[in-house]
Design a protein around this motif. Structure first.
Motif, PDB file in Angstrom:
ATOM      1  N   LYS A  20       0.828  -1.206   0.000  1.00 27.39           N
ATOM      2  CA  LYS A  20       0.000   0.000   0.000  1.00 27.39           C
ATOM      3  C   LYS A  20       0.858   1.249   0.000  1.00 27.39           C
ATOM      4  O   LYS A  20       0.641   2.182  -0.783  1.00 27.39           O
TER       5      LYS A  20
ATOM      6  N   TRP B 227      -3.386 -10.723  -0.554  1.00 28.28           N
ATOM      7  CA  TRP B 227      -4.834 -10.576  -0.567  1.00 28.28           C
ATOM      8  C   TRP B 227      -5.567 -11.638  -1.392  1.00 28.28           C
ATOM      9  O   TRP B 227      -6.754 -11.889  -1.148  1.00 28.28           O
TER      10      TRP B 227
ATOM     11  N   HIS C 211      -5.411  -1.659   2.074  1.00 31.43           N
ATOM     12  CA  HIS C 211      -4.578  -2.087   3.196  1.00 31.43           C
ATOM     13  C   HIS C 211      -3.544  -3.063   2.652  1.00 31.43           C
ATOM     14  O   HIS C 211      -3.809  -3.813   1.715  1.00 31.43           O
ATOM     15  N   SER C 212      -2.365  -3.059   3.252  1.00 30.13           N
ATOM     16  CA  SER C 212      -1.272  -3.884   2.741  1.00 30.13           C
ATOM     17  C   SER C 212      -1.547  -5.373   2.863  1.00 30.13           C
ATOM     18  O   SER C 212      -1.053  -6.170   2.076  1.00 30.13           O
TER      19      SER C 212
ATOM     20  N   ASP D 110      -4.479  -6.032   8.286  1.00 33.71           N
ATOM     21  CA  ASP D 110      -4.530  -4.592   8.556  1.00 33.71           C
ATOM     22  C   ASP D 110      -5.909  -3.992   8.329  1.00 33.71           C
ATOM     23  O   ASP D 110      -6.120  -2.821   8.644  1.00 33.71           O
ATOM     24  N   ASP D 111      -6.832  -4.761   7.764  1.00 28.84           N
ATOM     25  CA  ASP D 111      -8.153  -4.223   7.405  1.00 28.84           C
ATOM     26  C   ASP D 111      -9.162  -4.524   8.505  1.00 28.84           C
ATOM     27  O   ASP D 111      -9.580  -5.678   8.681  1.00 28.84           O
TER      28      ASP D 111
END
Length: 560
Positions: A217, A270, A330-331, A335-336
């Motif tokens: 990100k 992801w 988000h990376s 992190d989300d």
């Protein structure tokens, strides 16, 4: 997240009756439903929906549809099995067991479609006999909140790459009026065009290292902002002087150089392997469509507002993208805070997230044969690709005798073909993986098409006699080339997901060098030979890449 349910019934000859007590001695048969769902798993007969055969002469199938906004993995809709037919002829009660999985819910709206009865017939405090504790319909999330978070990341990366190539190709159009205004020679024009690659080469590996350490990100956001500012400053730099313009173009290359490694890093975290090819194909098709968009709109802007308008208009779009990126991206899934547990479980597949990379094991990476297969194959692939995309207008003009306007329009065709076939190849590759074909075999099949397809059509290109057939061969060559997005371009995440950014930086450095050397070598070959010789060199490298890829590549993880 709020959840709701809709129950629709066509099973009975009358609408829902009011609540009445059940009794085995009741002489009058009434059509009524009673029961409570207290647990998603219906175990005992007391939890089942009871229907009296004595009161039902003919029963038709009912259906239940439960709308789940909390589980985007399954697309939002959870359809249970249909209720089993009641075929018993005795007076004993027949039990219907709806076998499906229910989330924890409180109540549901009911809709009897046959009689037009809608709404929530049961008040919150009414008797339990008539209340179905299924869901909360007070809040149903809109569709855009149900959209999978991982595909939001993919779409944002798609638009980043769309802007990337829009900002890159605008110079190829704007350079014509700029050269006229500033009296640049052809050698100066070539120097300006090549200055982009000075910075682009510099940050391929560095971008991968930064992405693996600090997250995709941060690095991709930095890249888009950096190259957007450089794009906006290009007209100002050109008016100041040639050295300033060269530095600005090199700075733009620095920004775009981190894009591919950073994107590869973030998608490796992801996207599950079953969706990897489709996601990467969609992102890379953004590059192709960015070239189409840039080539289409640049002449219009230049004719109406002058050549500086192209850089101001395209560069300013980066600020809009960056605002959305900061809000939505988000990376990693960890992190989300808005990511649902179900989607997170789907992404990770039972594997725990690993900490960001703190050091790069260069010796280990360079000791692996699959890594060198990536590097060599990327070089062989980009040699032919860059030659076709760079020299295509010249080929159309000198060999096929098209005028410059026709050549420019026909240059758009390969990009459109690549965008279509890249996504087609991604869908095919993911389908093969989901059907149990090994990832190694899928990558080898797709990349073999990406190598042998262009080799075949370039060989045919030297044999055709008509311009239309030549254009068709060129388009088919680039279309089959796009299958590489599901081959070598997806393989970095297969063999080393933690180092996906570094791996792409390594192989793409070789790919860029192939573009630089291949473009220069083509000019030298044309001075001494013919286009047939140019195509033969590309075909030979495609065949070499096919052999190396099928012998040494793998779809298994080799770097932990």
């Amino acid at each position: 997240m709020a959840m709701g349910a809709v129950l629709s019934s066509r099973s009975f000859a009358s609408p829902f009756s009011s609540a009445q007590s059940h009794s085995r001695s009741t002489a009058t048969a009434r059509h009524q439903i009673s029961g409570r769902v207290q647990n998603p798993a219906l175990e005992s007969s007391s939890d089942l929906l009871k229907i009296s055969n004595a009161s039902i002469k003919r029963r038709v199938l009912s259906r239940i549809e439960c709308f789940r906004t909390s589980d985007p993995v399954v697309g939002g809709w959870l359809k249970p099995r249909r209720w089993q037919n009641s075929t018993a002829t005795t007076s004993e009660s027949a039990y219907v067991h709806p076998e499906y999985r229910l989330p924890i819910r409180r109540r549901a709206d009911c809709k009897a479609e046959q009689y037009g009865i809608t709404g929530s017939p049961f008040g919150p405090s009414e008797g339990h006999a008539n209340t179905i504790l299924v869901g909360d319909t007070g809040k149903i999330s809109p569709w855009w909140q149900q959209f999978p978070r991982r595909w939001t990341i993919v779409l944002l990366c798609f638009f980043a790459f769309l802007l990337c190539n829009m900002d890159r190709v605008n110079m190829s159009i704007a350079i014509l009026p700029m050269a006229s205004e500033f009296s640049w020679s052809p050698a100066t024009v070539g120097l300006i065009q090549s200055s982009f690659f000075w910075g682009y080469l510099l940050t391929q590996i560095l971008g991968g290292i930064w992405a693996d350490r600090f997250g995709g990100k941060v690095v991709l956001g930095f890249g888009v902002v950096w190259w957007s500012i450089a794009t906006v400053l290009t007209p100002i730099a050109a008016k100041i002087g040639l050295p300033c313009l060269l530095i600005t173009r090199a700075f733009m290359g620095i920004g775009e150089g981190v894009a591919m490694p950073a994107m590869n890093n973030i998608l490796s975290k992801w996207i599950p392997v079953s969706e990897r090819s489709r996601s990467l194909a969609l992102v890379y098709s953004g590059m192709y469509l960015g070239s189409v968009t840039g080539l289409a709109f640049s002449p219009l802007l230049i004719s109406r507002f002058g050549w500086p308008s192209v850089f101001y208009a395209f560069g300013s779009l980066g600020s809009i993208w960056f605002a959305l990126w900061q809000i939505k991206a988000h990376s990693s899934p960890h992190d989300d805070p808005e990511l649902s547990k179900a989607e997170k479980r789907h992404i990770l597949g039972g594997n725990a997230l690993k900490e960001p990379v703190t050091s790069i094991p260069w010796r280990l990476i360079l000791s692996k044969a699959p890594v060198w297969a990536l590097i060599i194959s990327h070089f062989c692939h980009n040699w032919g690709t860059f030659i076709l995309l760079t020299w295509m207008p010249t080929y159309y003009n000198q060999v096929l005798k098209f005028n410059l306007t026709e050549s420019g329009l026909l240059c758009v065709l390969p990009w459109l073909t690549m965008a279509v076939f890249a996504n087609l190849g991604g869908w095919i590759a993911d389908t093969l993986v989901q059907r149990g074909i090994s990832i190694t075999n899928v990558r080898k099949i797709m990349q073999s098409i990406g190598f042998l397809g262009p080799a075949l059509f370039l060989t045919l290109l030297s044999k055709v006699q008509t311009p239309s057939m030549a254009v068709l061969c060129m388009a088919c060559s680039q279309g089959s080339d796009a299958f590489s997005q599901s081959g070598l371009y997806s393989n970095h995440q297969d063999i080393g997901p933690r180092y996906a950014g570094v791996l792409l930086g390594l192989s793409n450095t070789a790919g860029v060098l192939a573009g630089v050397f291949g473009t220069a070598a083509t000019g030298y070959i044309l001075q001494k030979g013919s286009w047939d010789s140019v195509f033969k060199v590309s075909v030979a490298l495609y065949i070499l890449g096919t052999l190396v890829w099928n012998v040494f590549s793998t779809g298994e993880k080799v770097l932990e």
